[in-house]
Design a protein around this motif. Structure first.
Motif, mmCIF file in Angstrom:
data_model
loop_
_atom_site.group_PDB
_atom_site.id
_atom_site.type_symbol
_atom_site.label_atom_id
_atom_site.label_comp_id
_atom_site.label_asym_id
_atom_site.label_seq_id
_atom_site.Cartn_x
_atom_site.Cartn_y
_atom_site.Cartn_z
ATOM 1 N N LEU A 83 0.811 -1.215 0.000
ATOM 2 C CA LEU A 83 0.000 0.000 0.000
ATOM 3 C C LEU A 83 0.848 1.269 0.000
ATOM 4 N N ASP A 84 2.079 1.161 0.465
ATOM 5 C CA ASP A 84 2.932 2.355 0.514
ATOM 6 C C ASP A 84 3.296 2.867 -0.870
ATOM 7 N N HIS A 85 3.049 2.066 -1.915
ATOM 8 C CA HIS A 85 3.327 2.503 -3.274
ATOM 9 C C HIS A 85 2.137 3.225 -3.905
ATOM 10 N N ALA A 94 -7.998 0.192 -1.778
ATOM 11 C CA ALA A 94 -7.454 -1.138 -2.072
ATOM 12 C C ALA A 94 -7.577 -2.058 -0.861
ATOM 13 N N LEU A 95 -7.362 -1.518 0.341
ATOM 14 C CA LEU A 95 -7.468 -2.326 1.554
ATOM 15 C C LEU A 95 -8.911 -2.755 1.797
ATOM 16 N N VAL A 96 -9.856 -1.842 1.621
ATOM 17 C CA VAL A 96 -11.278 -2.179 1.806
ATOM 18 C C VAL A 96 -11.693 -3.247 0.788
ATOM 19 N N ASN A 101 -13.034 -8.947 -0.693
ATOM 20 C CA ASN A 101 -12.787 -10.074 -1.592
ATOM 21 C C ASN A 101 -12.191 -11.268 -0.859
ATOM 22 N N TYR A 102 -11.341 -11.002 0.132
ATOM 23 C CA TYR A 102 -10.744 -12.105 0.885
ATOM 24 C C TYR A 102 -11.828 -12.869 1.644
ATOM 25 N N ILE A 167 -13.510 -1.610 8.986
ATOM 26 C CA ILE A 167 -13.368 -2.213 7.655
ATOM 27 C C ILE A 167 -13.754 -3.688 7.691
ATOM 28 N N ALA A 168 -13.283 -4.384 8.721
ATOM 29 C CA ALA A 168 -13.618 -5.802 8.857
ATOM 30 C C ALA A 168 -15.109 -5.994 9.115
ATOM 31 N N ALA A 169 -15.666 -5.164 9.990
ATOM 32 C CA ALA A 169 -17.050 -5.361 10.428
ATOM 33 C C ALA A 169 -18.058 -5.187 9.304
ATOM 34 N N ILE A 170 -17.861 -4.169 8.457
ATOM 35 C CA ILE A 170 -18.867 -3.901 7.434
ATOM 36 C C ILE A 170 -18.892 -4.984 6.356
ATOM 37 N N SER A 171 -17.805 -5.720 6.218
ATOM 38 C CA SER A 171 -17.798 -6.873 5.314
ATOM 39 C C SER A 171 -18.244 -8.132 6.053
ATOM 40 N N TYR A 172 -17.706 -8.325 7.230
ATOM 41 C CA TYR A 172 -17.967 -9.532 8.023
ATOM 42 C C TYR A 172 -19.447 -9.702 8.326
ATOM 43 N N TYR A 173 -20.105 -8.632 8.783
ATOM 44 C CA TYR A 173 -21.514 -8.742 9.167
ATOM 45 C C TYR A 173 -22.371 -9.112 7.967
ATOM 46 N N TYR A 174 -22.136 -8.463 6.854
ATOM 47 C CA TYR A 174 -22.937 -8.725 5.653
ATOM 48 C C TYR A 174 -22.858 -10.202 5.270
#
Length: 212
Positions: A83-85, A94-96, A101-102, A167-174
């Motif tokens: 991400l530093d690039h 990109a992280l979200v 996707n993961y 970031i984790a929660a909004i994907s995880y819960y769905y």
């Protein structure tokens, strides 16, 4: 003779352990620690119970190793994003996107996390390998936020741990509530169009929280 036999034995042992861990991940993800059966793991791994206990001591130890490997896998993949690039806003998007996707591609990770939470993280408490990788991840997100502050893109004082939780929660819960959600909200949560909409919503939500 011994010089050629020993490496072969090491390779065989490594291959056996990989088969056991792969089979155990599926069994623990499906049935949790309590419901998982070692004989099923042995059968799927083309091994025997004695061999499993030789390598991993107990079902609890095997579960801990599977859990550690699951966390190491996602943390390693996050580091490879480099991400530093990227400019801070693009790096955060990109992280979200990666997290979403993961989770989609690795549903077993979500069920393993659920199972460990039912056990109040007692296996993670015993782990000696995850704290360092988690600190590196928090540091990576912290560096991203700092770069964003300096560039005038992000608000000051955002906690990288809180951001990661969000970031984790909004994907995880769905995804973990996709079955009940599809009934209650009368939409197919796993329809590709709805998945695309959700990712866009996740990105917009995080960017609105973080950006100036």
């Amino acid at each position: 003779m011994a010089s050629t036999t020993k490496p072969k034995r090491i390779r065989d042992a490594d291959a056996t352990q990989k088969r056991i861990l792969s089979a155990a991940r599926k069994e623990f993800a499906k049935n949790g620690l309590g419901g998982a059966r070692v004989d099923v793991i042995a059968e799927r791994a083309k091994a025997n119970k004695r061999m499993i206990y030789h390598y991993f001591d107990s079902k609890e130890s095997l579960f801990q190793r599977v859990l550690e490997d699951a966390y190491l896998d996602i943390r390693t993949a996050e580091q490879k994003l480099e991400l530093d690039h990227l400019a801070p806003p693009e790096a955060l998007k990109a992280l979200v996107t990666f997290t979403w996707n993961y989770y989609l591609k690795n549903p077993e990770f979500l069920t393993l996390v659920n199972s460990e939470n039912l056990h109040k993280a007692r296996h993670l408490k015993r782990s000696t390998v995850l704290k360092d990788v988690s600190r590196r991840f928090v540091g990576m997100v912290g560096d991203l936020l700092k770069r964003g502050e300096e560039a005038g893109d992000f608000r000051k004082g955002i906690d990288p741990v809180q951001l990661n939780i969000t970031i984790a929660a909004i994907s995880y819960y769905y995804l973990t509530n996709r079955f009940t959600g599809s009934i209650l909200f009368e939409r197919d949560f796993m329809d590709q169009g709805k998945l695309d909409e959700r990712l866009e919503f996740n990105i917009e939500t995080v960017m609105r929280m973080v950006c100036v």
